[in-house]
Enzyme design. Sequence first.
Site, PDB file in Angstrom:
ATOM      1  N   LYS A  61       0.850  -1.192   0.000  1.00 14.36           N
ATOM      2  CA  LYS A  61       0.000   0.000   0.000  1.00 14.36           C
ATOM      3  C   LYS A  61       0.876   1.230   0.000  1.00 14.36           C
ATOM      4  CE  LYS A  61      -4.087   1.931   0.704  1.00 14.36           C
ATOM      5  NZ  LYS A  61      -3.825   2.470  -0.634  1.00 14.36           N
ATOM      6  N   LYS A  85       4.942   2.497   8.662  1.00 10.05           N
ATOM      7  CA  LYS A  85       3.754   3.241   9.091  1.00 10.05           C
ATOM      8  C   LYS A  85       2.550   2.307   9.284  1.00 10.05           C
ATOM      9  CE  LYS A  85       3.362   7.343   7.161  1.00 10.05           C
ATOM     10  NZ  LYS A  85       2.999   8.480   6.280  1.00 10.05           N
ATOM     11  N   LYS A  97       5.375   1.976  -2.865  1.00 10.67           N
ATOM     12  CA  LYS A  97       5.342   3.366  -3.338  1.00 10.67           C
ATOM     13  C   LYS A  97       5.631   3.347  -4.826  1.00 10.67           C
ATOM     14  CE  LYS A  97       4.987   7.535  -1.445  1.00 10.67           C
ATOM     15  NZ  LYS A  97       4.131   7.854  -0.275  1.00 10.67           N
ATOM     16  N   THR A 181      -5.866  12.976   7.337  1.00  9.33           N
ATOM     17  CA  THR A 181      -4.510  13.126   7.867  1.00  9.33           C
ATOM     18  C   THR A 181      -4.484  14.203   8.947  1.00  9.33           C
ATOM     19  OG1 THR A 181      -3.625  12.350   5.771  1.00  9.33           O
ATOM     20  CG2 THR A 181      -2.081  13.461   7.239  1.00  9.33           C
ATOM     21  N   ASN A 212      -3.784  20.772   2.524  1.00  8.04           N
ATOM     22  CA  ASN A 212      -4.778  19.782   2.935  1.00  8.04           C
ATOM     23  C   ASN A 212      -4.570  19.337   4.384  1.00  8.04           C
ATOM     24  OD1 ASN A 212      -5.011  16.514   3.128  1.00  8.04           O
ATOM     25  ND2 ASN A 212      -6.806  17.420   2.158  1.00  8.04           N
ATOM     26  N   SER A 337      -7.550   5.217   3.969  1.00  9.83           N
ATOM     27  CA  SER A 337      -7.374   4.462   2.717  1.00  9.83           C
ATOM     28  C   SER A 337      -7.697   2.983   2.950  1.00  9.83           C
ATOM     29  CB  SER A 337      -5.936   4.560   2.226  1.00  9.83           C
ATOM     30  OG  SER A 337      -5.734   5.771   1.578  1.00  9.83           O
TER      31      SER A 337
HETATM   32  P1  NAD Z   1      -0.320  20.599   0.253  1.00  9.52           P
HETATM   33  O1  NAD Z   1       0.441  20.765  -1.006  1.00  9.52           O
HETATM   34  O2  NAD Z   1      -1.795  20.593   0.246  1.00  9.52           O
HETATM   35  O3  NAD Z   1       0.104  21.773   1.284  1.00  9.52           O
HETATM   36  C1  NAD Z   1       1.439  22.086   1.566  1.00  9.52           C
HETATM   37  C2  NAD Z   1       1.474  23.408   2.332  1.00  9.52           C
HETATM   38  O4  NAD Z   1       2.816  23.672   2.735  1.00  9.52           O
HETATM   39  C3  NAD Z   1       1.035  24.631   1.536  1.00  9.52           C
HETATM   40  O5  NAD Z   1       0.303  25.485   2.393  1.00  9.52           O
HETATM   41  C4  NAD Z   1       2.371  25.306   1.178  1.00  9.52           C
HETATM   42  O6  NAD Z   1       2.262  26.702   0.974  1.00  9.52           O
HETATM   43  C5  NAD Z   1       3.149  25.008   2.416  1.00  9.52           C
HETATM   44  N1  NAD Z   1       4.594  25.146   2.260  1.00  9.52           N
HETATM   45  C6  NAD Z   1       5.390  24.698   1.264  1.00  9.52           C
HETATM   46  N2  NAD Z   1       6.663  25.077   1.491  1.00  9.52           N
HETATM   47  C7  NAD Z   1       6.667  25.754   2.670  1.00  9.52           C
HETATM   48  C8  NAD Z   1       7.659  26.383   3.430  1.00  9.52           C
HETATM   49  N3  NAD Z   1       8.934  26.391   3.045  1.00  9.52           N
HETATM   50  N4  NAD Z   1       7.305  26.999   4.591  1.00  9.52           N
HETATM   51  C9  NAD Z   1       6.016  27.022   5.001  1.00  9.52           C
HETATM   52  N5  NAD Z   1       5.023  26.419   4.307  1.00  9.52           N
HETATM   53  C10 NAD Z   1       5.344  25.793   3.154  1.00  9.52           C
HETATM   54  O7  NAD Z   1       0.247  19.273   0.911  1.00  9.52           O
HETATM   55  P2  NAD Z   1      -0.453  18.356   2.007  1.00  9.52           P
HETATM   56  O8  NAD Z   1      -1.231  17.299   1.326  1.00  9.52           O
HETATM   57  O9  NAD Z   1      -1.091  19.207   3.019  1.00  9.52           O
HETATM   58  O10 NAD Z   1       0.803  17.626   2.644  1.00  9.52           O
HETATM   59  C11 NAD Z   1       1.676  18.301   3.551  1.00  9.52           C
HETATM   60  C12 NAD Z   1       2.795  17.356   3.959  1.00  9.52           C
HETATM   61  O11 NAD Z   1       2.240  16.223   4.614  1.00  9.52           O
HETATM   62  C13 NAD Z   1       3.606  16.810   2.798  1.00  9.52           C
HETATM   63  O12 NAD Z   1       4.931  16.725   3.247  1.00  9.52           O
HETATM   64  C14 NAD Z   1       3.044  15.431   2.582  1.00  9.52           C
HETATM   65  O13 NAD Z   1       3.990  14.552   2.026  1.00  9.52           O
HETATM   66  C15 NAD Z   1       2.692  15.035   3.991  1.00  9.52           C
HETATM   67  N6  NAD Z   1       1.633  14.028   4.099  1.00  9.52           N
HETATM   68  C16 NAD Z   1       0.438  14.248   3.488  1.00  9.52           C
HETATM   69  C17 NAD Z   1      -0.573  13.311   3.619  1.00  9.52           C
HETATM   70  C18 NAD Z   1      -1.915  13.546   2.993  1.00  9.52           C
HETATM   71  O14 NAD Z   1      -2.813  12.741   3.240  1.00  9.52           O
HETATM   72  N7  NAD Z   1      -2.118  14.620   2.240  1.00  9.52           N
HETATM   73  C19 NAD Z   1      -0.364  12.138   4.370  1.00  9.52           C
HETATM   74  C20 NAD Z   1       0.875  11.960   5.013  1.00  9.52           C
HETATM   75  C21 NAD Z   1       1.864  12.922   4.863  1.00  9.52           C
END
Ligand code: NAD
Length: 394
Positions: A61, A85, A97, A181, A212, A337
């Site tokens: 997954k 995880k 992945k 998340t 998100n 998921s």
């Molecule tokens: P996203 O693209 O929706 O949001 C990312 C946010 O980070 C945006 O607000 C962006 O402006 C901000 N950002 C980027 N660079 C930055 C910086 N240098 N300083 C401050 N803010 C900054 O992404 P997401 O889906 O919210 O995911 C965020 C993180 O969580 C990622 O690293 C992702 O891999 C991880 N993650 C996401 C999920 C998921 O379900 N979406 C699950 C596990 C981990």
Amino acid sequence: MNMLESAQALIQRSAKHLGLKEAEIEAFISPVAEHDFEITVDDITHHAYRIQHNNKRGPFKGGIRFHPHVDKAEVRALATLMSIKGAAVNIPMGGGKGGVAFDPREFDDAHVEKVARAYVRALQEHIGPDKDVPAPDMNTDGAVIDWMVDEYEQLTGDTSKASFTGKSIAGGGSEGREEATGRGGVIALREYCKKHGLNTNGLKVAVQGVGNVGFYFAKIAETELGVSVVAAANSKVMKYNTEGLGFGDKVFSRHIMDELNGEIRPSNDIIQADVDVLVFAALGEVIDTENQAEIQADIVLELANGPVDDEALQQIEARNVRVIPDVIANAGGVIVSYLEWLQNREGEHWGEARVNAKLDEILTSAMSDAMKRAESDGVLLKEAAFVIALERLV
Ligand code: NAD
């Protein structure tokens, strides 16, 4: 130390703690299968991967990312972390992945759709509800996954939709996935505070990243835990308001920062915000030995993958800053998921309350396991999560 080195160091330390032999560690690290292939669409060739790391506990997954920097070493490491995880939160899913090395923003939707469909054609015999269940990741979303599911159905006749997760709701996706998340982060923080006798009401919180994950964390933490999110940053600015930024009544938008009422400061100031809880929800590799001393918060919540490197982790824990680790804190997405896959398999569609209750149950128990283990073994919470996962996997 980059994210991959940090993960390897944690795996090695946890394996030694468990007394695993070198051969056992090697066997765990090496993936079950690596698919490394090319996709040619509109006369353009893109390199693609699917790494199937571990399926001891259930089908592989993990997400599929479309990004120009995708390479095999990175996909391999991310697949290993997915195995950790899934085992750390005790769901019957393995780790995998995938990725395609291209920037979808440089192409039109028709090209991206062809890439998505070609990816599935190339992997058809290796994926499926009982083998490998991919999901969206960086630059892929419900629309991309819906194309993949459609291609898979046409090739195999499987109409269960359990071959992929992260689908649109109309395409068989789960309620609650979008917030999952962020909600998981709220549950992890709540359980940590409960265990340590901390009242969450009025806790001051700073959130780096209001996409998100960060947005829904902030909104749900304000609404359900009564915390006050006083600082939030995106890549451009930070907004600060001692009275709280008021996420509770906001609706998610990519322009959310413009809607928040607060003093504008440089984005990077978020690291040194004078708060109780600092939440990393933007990127990996934010905190290293150079800047760890800037953190003033008492609790760090890792919602991005690997925001704090392993050396910095040990340094901040040594000065009593507690880190709630990514492999549990951001597992809400993979847990829902898993629930989506379950619903598809049973031919059911659960209401959001039922999805959230199940997510809560799984994460509460994962936090409890890790906190107990950290205490009994005298290890950090992150090490405890890795120890538990390795024990379940090896
Ligand atoms: P996203 O693209 O929706 O949001 C990312 C946010 O980070 C945006 O607000 C962006 O402006 C901000 N950002 C980027 N660079 C930055 C910086 N240098 N300083 C401050 N803010 C900054 O992404 P997401 O889906 O919210 O995911 C965020 C993180 O969580 C990622 O690293 C992702 O891999 C991880 N993650 C996401 C999920 C998921 O379900 N979406 C699950 C596990 C981990």
